[in-house]
Motif scaffolding. Structure first.
Motif, PDB file in Angstrom:
ATOM      1  N   ARG A 135       3.573   5.715  -5.439  1.00 30.35           N
ATOM      2  CA  ARG A 135       3.615   5.685  -6.928  1.00 30.35           C
ATOM      3  C   ARG A 135       2.556   6.522  -7.486  1.00 30.35           C
ATOM      4  NH1 ARG A 135       3.842   0.829 -11.414  1.00 30.35           N
ATOM      5  NH2 ARG A 135       3.647   2.186 -13.084  1.00 30.35           N
ATOM      6  N   TRP A 136       1.311   6.334  -6.981  1.00 28.75           N
ATOM      7  CA  TRP A 136       0.212   6.597  -7.795  1.00 28.75           C
ATOM      8  C   TRP A 136      -0.276   7.992  -7.060  1.00 28.75           C
ATOM      9  CZ3 TRP A 136      -0.803   5.150 -12.184  1.00 28.75           C
ATOM     10  CH2 TRP A 136      -0.260   3.902 -12.614  1.00 28.75           C
ATOM     11  N   ILE A 137      -0.189   8.173  -5.582  1.00 33.67           N
ATOM     12  CA  ILE A 137      -0.688   9.361  -4.908  1.00 33.67           C
ATOM     13  C   ILE A 137       0.351  10.567  -4.855  1.00 33.67           C
ATOM     14  CG2 ILE A 137      -1.752  10.049  -2.777  1.00 33.67           C
ATOM     15  CD1 ILE A 137      -2.817   7.280  -2.721  1.00 33.67           C
ATOM     16  N   GLY A 138       1.632  10.041  -4.429  1.00 35.96           N
ATOM     17  CA  GLY A 138       2.582  11.020  -4.122  1.00 35.96           C
ATOM     18  C   GLY A 138       2.865  11.876  -5.582  1.00 35.96           C
ATOM     19  N   LYS A 139       3.004  11.411  -6.612  1.00 35.79           N
ATOM     20  CA  LYS A 139       3.451  12.117  -7.869  1.00 35.79           C
ATOM     21  C   LYS A 139       2.246  13.135  -7.871  1.00 35.79           C
ATOM     22  CE  LYS A 139       1.970   8.731 -11.296  1.00 35.79           C
ATOM     23  NZ  LYS A 139       2.559   7.765 -12.373  1.00 35.79           N
ATOM     24  N   ILE A 161       0.736  -1.331  -0.072  1.00 39.42           N
ATOM     25  CA  ILE A 161      -0.021   0.100   0.023  1.00 39.42           C
ATOM     26  C   ILE A 161       0.709   1.206  -0.232  1.00 39.42           C
ATOM     27  CG2 ILE A 161      -1.749   1.087   1.175  1.00 39.42           C
ATOM     28  CD1 ILE A 161      -2.728  -1.274   2.234  1.00 39.42           C
ATOM     29  N   GLY A 162       2.004   1.164   0.809  1.00 41.86           N
ATOM     30  CA  GLY A 162       2.988   2.577   0.731  1.00 41.86           C
ATOM     31  C   GLY A 162       3.493   2.694  -0.414  1.00 41.86           C
ATOM     32  N   GLU A 163       3.766   1.401  -1.349  1.00 39.74           N
ATOM     33  CA  GLU A 163       4.386   1.592  -2.648  1.00 39.74           C
ATOM     34  C   GLU A 163       3.353   2.270  -3.588  1.00 39.74           C
ATOM     35  OE1 GLU A 163       5.515  -2.426  -3.376  1.00 39.74           O
ATOM     36  OE2 GLU A 163       7.495  -1.966  -2.506  1.00 39.74           O
ATOM     37  N   ILE A 164       2.303   1.853  -3.283  1.00 40.52           N
ATOM     38  CA  ILE A 164       1.267   2.373  -4.269  1.00 40.52           C
ATOM     39  C   ILE A 164       0.996   3.789  -4.052  1.00 40.52           C
ATOM     40  CG2 ILE A 164      -1.414   2.352  -4.595  1.00 40.52           C
ATOM     41  CD1 ILE A 164      -1.215  -0.694  -4.852  1.00 40.52           C
ATOM     42  N   ALA A 165       0.725   4.146  -2.626  1.00 39.98           N
ATOM     43  CA  ALA A 165       0.820   5.462  -2.390  1.00 39.98           C
ATOM     44  C   ALA A 165       1.924   6.451  -2.929  1.00 39.98           C
ATOM     45  CB  ALA A 165       0.647   5.586  -0.922  1.00 39.98           C
ATOM     46  N   HIS A 187       2.169  15.972  -5.416  1.00 42.40           N
ATOM     47  CA  HIS A 187       3.420  17.018  -5.535  1.00 42.40           C
ATOM     48  C   HIS A 187       2.978  18.181  -6.296  1.00 42.40           C
ATOM     49  CE1 HIS A 187       7.232  18.654  -6.143  1.00 42.40           C
ATOM     50  NE2 HIS A 187       7.251  18.461  -7.465  1.00 42.40           N
ATOM     51  N   GLU A 188       2.292  17.607  -7.620  1.00 34.37           N
ATOM     52  CA  GLU A 188       1.604  18.490  -8.604  1.00 34.37           C
ATOM     53  C   GLU A 188       0.487  19.707  -7.986  1.00 34.37           C
ATOM     54  OE1 GLU A 188       0.624  16.586 -12.099  1.00 34.37           O
ATOM     55  OE2 GLU A 188       2.397  15.796 -12.221  1.00 34.37           O
ATOM     56  N   ARG A 189      -0.128  18.893  -7.197  1.00 31.41           N
ATOM     57  CA  ARG A 189      -1.359  19.806  -6.612  1.00 31.41           C
ATOM     58  C   ARG A 189      -0.839  20.795  -5.554  1.00 31.41           C
ATOM     59  NH1 ARG A 189      -5.308  16.621  -2.501  1.00 31.41           N
ATOM     60  NH2 ARG A 189      -4.717  18.286  -1.024  1.00 31.41           N
ATOM     61  N   VAL A 190       0.242  20.306  -4.813  1.00 28.34           N
ATOM     62  CA  VAL A 190       0.884  21.208  -3.847  1.00 28.34           C
ATOM     63  C   VAL A 190       1.430  22.419  -4.537  1.00 28.34           C
ATOM     64  CG1 VAL A 190       2.464  21.491  -2.107  1.00 28.34           C
ATOM     65  CG2 VAL A 190       1.130  19.609  -1.878  1.00 28.34           C
ATOM     66  N   GLY A 191       2.206  22.056  -5.818  1.00 28.48           N
ATOM     67  CA  GLY A 191       2.395  23.334  -6.530  1.00 28.48           C
ATOM     68  C   GLY A 191       1.477  24.045  -7.055  1.00 28.48           C
ATOM     69  N   ALA A 192       0.429  23.411  -7.640  1.00 31.70           N
ATOM     70  CA  ALA A 192      -0.548  24.401  -8.079  1.00 31.70           C
ATOM     71  C   ALA A 192      -1.116  25.142  -6.833  1.00 31.70           C
ATOM     72  CB  ALA A 192      -1.822  23.513  -8.623  1.00 31.70           C
TER      73      ALA A 192
END
Length: 107
Positions: A81-85, A75-79, A88-93
């Protein structure tokens, strides 16, 4: 571990319920996990096999007992790979939006 295998395992509400139960109390036996569930022992066994195949559950034998433990790594790996990236973009926005709004309020 293949992401598809983990996603398929997590797609079923009964398997998520078993993971929730293991999260609340790790190291339960099949008998422990069956208590209070509206499914047969055979159904629980099949769901646990799917979770084991996806490496979401690991087992350990203690004499005649087989204890089940949640493995949070997939679950951590999925988070990551799929949520973390996407996060990052959302925080930048949000930072850009904040700067834009603050710039507008100072004009």
């Amino acid at each position: 571990m293949n992401d598809d295998t983990v996603f398929r395992a997590l797609a079923d509400a009964s398997r998520r319920q078993l993971l929730d139960r293991l999260h609340a109390k790790n190291g339960q036996t099949l008998t422990d996990l069956c208590q209070g569930l509206a499914m047969s022992r055979q159904a629980v066994t099949k769901h646990l096999a799917v979770l084991e195949e996806a490496s979401l559950v690991a087992t350990q034998r203690h004499g005649r007992e087989k204890r089940h433990f949640i493995n949070p790594v997939p679950i951590g790996e999925i988070a990551a790979r799929w949520i973390g990236k996407f996060e990052h973009e959302r925080v930048g926005a949000l930072v850009d939006l904040k700067r834009s709004l603050e710039g507008d309020s100072h004009e």
